[in-house]
Write a protein that holds these residues in place. Sequence first.
Motif, PDB file in Angstrom:
ATOM      1  N   ALA A  80       0.820  -1.211   0.000  1.00 30.89           N
ATOM      2  CA  ALA A  80       0.000   0.000   0.000  1.00 30.89           C
ATOM      3  C   ALA A  80       0.852   1.259   0.000  1.00 30.89           C
ATOM      4  O   ALA A  80       0.408   2.318  -0.425  1.00 30.89           O
ATOM      5  CB  ALA A  80      -0.929   0.006   1.211  1.00 30.89           C
ATOM      6  N   LYS A  81       2.103   1.133   0.480  1.00 35.54           N
ATOM      7  CA  LYS A  81       2.976   2.307   0.518  1.00 35.54           C
ATOM      8  C   LYS A  81       4.382   1.946   0.054  1.00 35.54           C
ATOM      9  O   LYS A  81       4.778   0.787   0.060  1.00 35.54           O
ATOM     10  CB  LYS A  81       3.030   2.894   1.930  1.00 35.54           C
ATOM     11  CG  LYS A  81       3.667   1.987   2.965  1.00 35.54           C
ATOM     12  CD  LYS A  81       3.757   2.688   4.318  1.00 35.54           C
ATOM     13  CE  LYS A  81       4.482   1.800   5.346  1.00 35.54           C
ATOM     14  NZ  LYS A  81       4.631   2.491   6.655  1.00 35.54           N
ATOM     15  N   PHE A  82       5.116   2.977  -0.325  1.00 37.78           N
ATOM     16  CA  PHE A  82       6.494   2.792  -0.794  1.00 37.78           C
ATOM     17  C   PHE A  82       7.426   2.639   0.396  1.00 37.78           C
ATOM     18  O   PHE A  82       7.374   3.412   1.360  1.00 37.78           O
ATOM     19  CB  PHE A  82       6.915   4.002  -1.623  1.00 37.78           C
ATOM     20  CG  PHE A  82       8.365   3.984  -2.043  1.00 37.78           C
ATOM     21  CD1 PHE A  82       8.819   3.102  -3.010  1.00 37.78           C
ATOM     22  CD2 PHE A  82       9.280   4.849  -1.451  1.00 37.78           C
ATOM     23  CE1 PHE A  82      10.146   3.081  -3.394  1.00 37.78           C
ATOM     24  CE2 PHE A  82      10.605   4.841  -1.834  1.00 37.78           C
ATOM     25  CZ  PHE A  82      11.039   3.958  -2.807  1.00 37.78           C
ATOM     26  N   GLU A  83       8.309   1.637   0.321  1.00 41.21           N
ATOM     27  CA  GLU A  83       9.253   1.409   1.410  1.00 41.21           C
ATOM     28  C   GLU A  83      10.451   0.618   0.889  1.00 41.21           C
ATOM     29  O   GLU A  83      10.303  -0.287   0.065  1.00 41.21           O
ATOM     30  CB  GLU A  83       8.575   0.640   2.539  1.00 41.21           C
ATOM     31  CG  GLU A  83       9.415   0.487   3.783  1.00 41.21           C
ATOM     32  CD  GLU A  83       8.666  -0.234   4.889  1.00 41.21           C
ATOM     33  OE1 GLU A  83       9.005  -0.013   6.058  1.00 41.21           O
ATOM     34  OE2 GLU A  83       7.739  -1.034   4.581  1.00 41.21           O
ATOM     35  N   ARG A  94       9.191  -2.359  -1.567  1.00 43.47           N
ATOM     36  CA  ARG A  94       7.727  -2.420  -1.542  1.00 43.47           C
ATOM     37  C   ARG A  94       7.179  -1.168  -2.225  1.00 43.47           C
ATOM     38  O   ARG A  94       7.682  -0.072  -1.976  1.00 43.47           O
ATOM     39  CB  ARG A  94       7.221  -2.526  -0.106  1.00 43.47           C
ATOM     40  CG  ARG A  94       7.649  -3.805   0.608  1.00 43.47           C
ATOM     41  CD  ARG A  94       7.030  -3.914   1.997  1.00 43.47           C
ATOM     42  NE  ARG A  94       7.286  -5.204   2.607  1.00 43.47           N
ATOM     43  CZ  ARG A  94       8.368  -5.483   3.342  1.00 43.47           C
ATOM     44  NH1 ARG A  94       9.272  -4.525   3.558  1.00 43.47           N
ATOM     45  NH2 ARG A  94       8.543  -6.680   3.863  1.00 43.47           N
ATOM     46  N   TYR A  95       6.154  -1.349  -3.033  1.00 43.33           N
ATOM     47  CA  TYR A  95       5.650  -0.213  -3.813  1.00 43.33           C
ATOM     48  C   TYR A  95       4.187  -0.449  -4.201  1.00 43.33           C
ATOM     49  O   TYR A  95       3.752  -1.591  -4.373  1.00 43.33           O
ATOM     50  CB  TYR A  95       6.478  -0.039  -5.087  1.00 43.33           C
ATOM     51  CG  TYR A  95       6.409  -1.240  -5.997  1.00 43.33           C
ATOM     52  CD1 TYR A  95       5.534  -1.271  -7.078  1.00 43.33           C
ATOM     53  CD2 TYR A  95       7.191  -2.374  -5.755  1.00 43.33           C
ATOM     54  CE1 TYR A  95       5.449  -2.380  -7.893  1.00 43.33           C
ATOM     55  CE2 TYR A  95       7.100  -3.492  -6.563  1.00 43.33           C
ATOM     56  CZ  TYR A  95       6.232  -3.490  -7.634  1.00 43.33           C
ATOM     57  OH  TYR A  95       6.132  -4.602  -8.425  1.00 43.33           O
ATOM     58  N   PRO A  96       3.422   0.632  -4.346  1.00 40.26           N
ATOM     59  CA  PRO A  96       2.031   0.497  -4.802  1.00 40.26           C
ATOM     60  C   PRO A  96       1.992   0.066  -6.265  1.00 40.26           C
ATOM     61  O   PRO A  96       2.706   0.610  -7.100  1.00 40.26           O
ATOM     62  CB  PRO A  96       1.474   1.921  -4.642  1.00 40.26           C
ATOM     63  CG  PRO A  96       2.389   2.592  -3.659  1.00 40.26           C
ATOM     64  CD  PRO A  96       3.749   2.010  -3.934  1.00 40.26           C
ATOM     65  N   THR A  97       1.167  -0.893  -6.575  1.00 40.05           N
ATOM     66  CA  THR A  97       1.083  -1.393  -7.953  1.00 40.05           C
ATOM     67  C   THR A  97       0.483  -0.354  -8.902  1.00 40.05           C
ATOM     68  O   THR A  97       0.600  -0.483 -10.119  1.00 40.05           O
ATOM     69  CB  THR A  97       0.249  -2.677  -8.012  1.00 40.05           C
ATOM     70  OG1 THR A  97      -1.038  -2.433  -7.415  1.00 40.05           O
ATOM     71  CG2 THR A  97       0.942  -3.803  -7.264  1.00 40.05           C
ATOM     72  N   SER A  98      -0.154   0.666  -8.337  1.00 44.04           N
ATOM     73  CA  SER A  98      -0.732   1.723  -9.180  1.00 44.04           C
ATOM     74  C   SER A  98       0.338   2.669  -9.726  1.00 44.04           C
ATOM     75  O   SER A  98       0.065   3.441 -10.641  1.00 44.04           O
ATOM     76  CB  SER A  98      -1.759   2.532  -8.378  1.00 44.04           C
ATOM     77  OG  SER A  98      -1.138   3.142  -7.247  1.00 44.04           O
ATOM     78  N   TRP A  99       1.533   2.603  -9.178  1.00 47.46           N
ATOM     79  CA  TRP A  99       2.598   3.505  -9.615  1.00 47.46           C
ATOM     80  C   TRP A  99       3.091   3.141 -11.009  1.00 47.46           C
ATOM     81  O   TRP A  99       3.150   1.961 -11.380  1.00 47.46           O
ATOM     82  CB  TRP A  99       3.783   3.440  -8.656  1.00 47.46           C
ATOM     83  CG  TRP A  99       3.597   4.250  -7.404  1.00 47.46           C
ATOM     84  CD1 TRP A  99       2.437   4.783  -6.923  1.00 47.46           C
ATOM     85  CD2 TRP A  99       4.621   4.594  -6.470  1.00 47.46           C
ATOM     86  NE1 TRP A  99       2.672   5.434  -5.749  1.00 47.46           N
ATOM     87  CE2 TRP A  99       3.993   5.348  -5.444  1.00 47.46           C
ATOM     88  CE3 TRP A  99       5.985   4.345  -6.396  1.00 47.46           C
ATOM     89  CZ2 TRP A  99       4.705   5.845  -4.353  1.00 47.46           C
ATOM     90  CZ3 TRP A  99       6.699   4.839  -5.320  1.00 47.46           C
ATOM     91  CH2 TRP A  99       6.069   5.598  -4.308  1.00 47.46           C
TER      92      TRP A  99
END
Length: 211
Positions: A80-83, A94-99
Motif C-alpha cells: 500500500a505504501k512505498f518502502e 515495496r511499492y504500490p502497484t498503481s505507480w
Amino acid sequence: MKIEIVYSNRKTLALHVRDGAVFVRAPHQTPKPLIESFVKEKEQWIMKHLDAYEPAGFTWEQPSLKVFGMTYPITYHASAKFEIQLEEDTLILRYPTSWSVDRLERMVILHFKDLLEKQLDALVTHYALALGIQVPQYKIRKYKRIHGRCNRGGELAFNTYLFHENHRFIEYVVLHECAHILEFNHSAAFYAIIEKQMPDYKYVIKERKGR
C-alpha cells in the motif's frame, strides 16, 4: 561485441572501454585488419572491463542494486505504501502497484539520494573545518562521468550516483572538491592537501578502479 573506431591524427592505436562500450582510437588510414588484430590481442582485457561495468542508477525490476559499495539482490513486493528495507543482505522494495515505472524509479533514486545527502552534509562540514575554509554550499546532480565538481566561486556539486560508491571513496570525493577551494588545479600543492588529510587516498582510488 561492438567496437567503435575513432580516426584521428594520432600516431598509435589506443583502446578505451567506457560506459559499457568499446572504442578504438586509430591513426587515419590504419588498415582494418590491423585494428581487428589489435582488438583480438586485447580481448581478455576488454572482457574484464565490460564484465565490471555497472550502469548507474536504477531501472525497473533489475535483479540487484549497488548501495554504498555493496551489491544487494532486490526482491519486489506489492504494498500500500512505498518502502525500502535492507534485511539479511537483501534489498526489499515495496511499492504500490498503481505507480508507473517512471515514478518507482524516481522514488528509489530519491531515497538513496537522501541517504547520500546526510553523508555529504557531515563530510563537507568536517573537511571545511579541517582545511580552514568556510563551509561551502553544494548541490547533488546527475552526471554521466564525474563524481563531483567545484567552480571558481567555491560552490560544490556531487553526483547523485555517488550512492553506489563505498563510504571511503565518497569521503575522498568530498575532500577532493573541498581542496579545490584552496587550489583550483591538480598540482603537487593540491595533492599535498589531499594527502595531509587522507594519507591513503591513492589506495582508495586504486581500490575503486580495481573493483
